[in-house]
Design a protein around this motif. Structure first.
Motif, PDB file in Angstrom:
ATOM      1  N   GLU A 245      -3.686  -3.437  -9.205  1.00  0.00           N
ATOM      2  CA  GLU A 245      -4.260  -2.523  -8.217  1.00  0.00           C
ATOM      3  C   GLU A 245      -5.608  -3.050  -7.737  1.00  0.00           C
TER       4      GLU A 245
ATOM      5  N   TYR B 108      -1.978  -2.798  -3.709  1.00  0.00           N
ATOM      6  CA  TYR B 108      -1.573  -3.687  -4.792  1.00  0.00           C
ATOM      7  C   TYR B 108      -1.358  -5.095  -4.251  1.00  0.00           C
TER       8      TYR B 108
ATOM      9  N   TYR C 167      -8.639  -2.331  -1.415  1.00  0.00           N
ATOM     10  CA  TYR C 167      -7.573  -2.797  -0.527  1.00  0.00           C
ATOM     11  C   TYR C 167      -7.626  -2.029   0.797  1.00  0.00           C
TER      12      TYR C 167
ATOM     13  N   TYR D 151       0.867  -1.181   0.000  1.00  0.00           N
ATOM     14  CA  TYR D 151       0.000   0.000   0.000  1.00  0.00           C
ATOM     15  C   TYR D 151       0.894   1.218   0.000  1.00  0.00           C
TER      16      TYR D 151
ATOM     17  N   PRO E  34      -8.804  -1.540  -5.756  1.00  0.00           N
ATOM     18  CA  PRO E  34      -9.449  -0.327  -5.222  1.00  0.00           C
ATOM     19  C   PRO E  34      -9.969  -0.489  -3.800  1.00  0.00           C
TER      20      PRO E  34
ATOM     21  N   LYS F  17      -2.104   5.603  -1.092  1.00  0.00           N
ATOM     22  CA  LYS F  17      -3.314   5.906  -1.846  1.00  0.00           C
ATOM     23  C   LYS F  17      -3.951   4.662  -2.454  1.00  0.00           C
ATOM     24  N   LYS F  18      -3.098   3.767  -2.925  1.00  0.00           N
ATOM     25  CA  LYS F  18      -3.604   2.586  -3.620  1.00  0.00           C
ATOM     26  C   LYS F  18      -2.974   1.314  -3.056  1.00  0.00           C
TER      27      LYS F  18
END
Length: 220
Positions: free
Chosen positions: A103, A92, A107, A86, A105, A89-90
């Motif tokens: 990615e 993976y 997570y 992480y 969303p 922001k995102k």
């Protein structure tokens, strides 16, 4: 009069259990390094190996930084491969069907601190569930609840170190505690689940704390 006495007994018993749960958590924090030292921990690098199944064994590195940055890297055929993380922001994770990191969303990164640190201000409720034997170790059993999430923790009745953690979809065993700076950390972590698809044993050989990471450490 009997009913009134029963009410007092129930209230008194609940207060004892609540206090006992708090005392056990406080004792764990104190004996594993102390609240101040845990709050001074800003980053950690775990290095070692992860064992999957019977024969699959890979070198592993885990980078973590406040408040919730994380990246897990394993070495396959001499090449480092990021499999989960992480970046602030995102999130993976490796899609093993395509053999590519993708990615996610939805997570949900875990907090850098464990649930015990400031558990009351985080909105958790703690309940003491008595003692239970894990292997050869007698443990205090404590339940932490927040909304619909319920985790159960088993603390060594002598050392107060965490021995076992039961989550919704995963059970973790912690052992081989060693001192790193002012903190006591487990150097062996075993994970199991009902599906058995993500079971692993992680053997940590080195831990570095409060290192300053390059800006791109958590990028994918």
């Amino acid at each position: 009069m009997k009913k009134l006495l029963l009410v007092f007994v129930l209230i008194f018993s609940h207060s004892i259990f609540a206090q006992t749960a708090k005392e056990i958590i406080d004792k764990n924090i104190e004996l594993s390094g102390g609240l101040t030292n845990w709050k001074l921990l800003n980053s950690v690098i775990l290095q070692g190996k992860v064992i999957l199944g019977v024969r699959d064994e890979y070198p592993i590195k885990i980078y973590q930084q406040r408040p919730n940055l994380t990246k897990t890297v394993i070495t396959i055929g001499g090449k480092d491969t990021a499999i989960e993380g992480y970046d602030g922001k995102k999130g993976y994770a490796m899609n093993y069907a395509t053999n590519k990191v993708q990615e996610y969303p939805d997570y949900s990164p875990e907090s850098f601190d464990n649930d015990f640190i400031d558990w009351e201000s985080k909105g958790f409720e703690a309940k003491y569930l008595g003692k239970e034997k894990i292997g050869n170790i007698y443990c205090h059993k404590v339940e932490l609840t927040k909304n619909v999430n319920v985790n159960v923790y088993y603390f060594d009745a002598k050392s107060y170190m965490l021995v076992k953690e039961v989550k919704k979809d995963e059970t973790l065993l912690y052992s081989d505690y060693k001192k790193v700076g002012n903190l006591l950390l487990p150097f062996r972590i075993e994970s199991s689940s009902a599906k058995k698809d993500g079971d692993y044993v992680m053997l940590i050989s080195r831990v570095d704390i409060n290192k300053v990471f390059p800006d791109n450490t958590f990028k994918f």
